[in-house]
Design a protein around this motif. Structure first.
Motif, short mmCIF file in Angstrom:
data_model
loop_
_atom_site.label_atom_id
_atom_site.label_comp_id
_atom_site.label_asym_id
_atom_site.label_seq_id
_atom_site.Cartn_x
_atom_site.Cartn_y
_atom_site.Cartn_z
N ASP A 6 -15.15 15.49 73.07
CA ASP A 6 -15.73 14.91 72.01
C ASP A 6 -15.24 13.44 71.66
O ASP A 6 -15.73 12.96 71.36
CB ASP A 6 -15.20 16.29 70.89
CG ASP A 6 -16.30 17.16 71.10
OD1 ASP A 6 -16.74 16.88 71.55
OD2 ASP A 6 -16.18 17.85 70.67
N GLU B 83 -16.62 9.52 70.45
CA GLU B 83 -16.24 8.70 69.50
C GLU B 83 -15.32 7.78 70.33
O GLU B 83 -15.83 6.87 69.53
CB GLU B 83 -14.92 9.58 69.00
CG GLU B 83 -14.31 8.84 67.59
CD GLU B 83 -15.89 8.50 67.12
OE1 GLU B 83 -15.21 8.31 65.66
OE2 GLU B 83 -16.25 9.47 66.80
N ARG C 108 -18.87 5.60 71.35
CA ARG C 108 -19.32 4.74 69.48
C ARG C 108 -19.02 3.88 69.04
O ARG C 108 -19.37 3.19 68.75
CB ARG C 108 -19.36 6.48 68.84
CG ARG C 108 -20.35 5.89 67.55
CD ARG C 108 -20.11 7.48 66.99
NE ARG C 108 -19.18 7.74 66.23
CZ ARG C 108 -18.27 6.06 65.21
NH1 ARG C 108 -19.12 5.80 64.68
NH2 ARG C 108 -17.27 6.80 64.57
#
Length: 151
Positions: free
Chosen positions: A77, A81, A84
């Motif tokens: 995760d 992130e 992104r």
């Protein structure tokens, strides 16, 4: 009178079937609470009964694997992130470059379409110091009188 030492041998009660929480990685205190006994008794059962020990070990391993999987999921995760944010940063930089290029082209167009500059105005060095006198009239090395300052 002869004193004879008394030897007391404590018997370990038979181990019950471990609770389901033991197979899910519960602590010894949690298992003791579930079996309504003490942690010390659970520890003795673990030492003396192989089946009980295996159930506790299995639970401990399952819990460790679950924690490792959770850590891997959190790491994945976090990486998503970061990716992104990196993509958003790159997109923002590209948009800023495009805006700068458009501004440059707009300025170049404005300069190309601009009117020619106005004629050059005389600078103070080309103007006479006093009305009617020319700058070349003063002898070389002589200073010019300043208005308002006595000589």
């Amino acid at each position: 009178m002869v004193l004879c030492p008394i030897i007391v041998r404590l018997e370990v009660p038979p181990a019950p079937r471990p609770p389901r929480s033991a197979e899910q990685g519960a602590t010894l205190a949690e298992i003791a609470d579930a079996l309504k006994t003490t942690v010390r008794t659970v520890s003795r059962w673990r030492l003396n009964y192989a089946e009980f020990r295996e159930a506790l070990d299995l639970g401990r391993h399952k819990k460790a694997i679950g924690q490792t999987e959770a850590q891997l999921a959190r790491a994945a995760d976090a990486q998503r992130e970061r990716d992104r944010l990196s993509a958003a940063k790159a997109a923002g930089e590209a948009a800023a470059r495009e805006a700068a290029l458009e501004l440059k082209q707009l300025l170049e167009g404005a300069v190309a379409n601009a009117e020619p500059p106005s004629p050059v105005l005389p600078t103070p060095s080309t103007l006479p110091a006093t009305p009617g006198a020319s700058p070349s009239a003063a002898p070389p090395g002589a200073s010019r009188p300043r208005p308002g300052v006595p000589s």
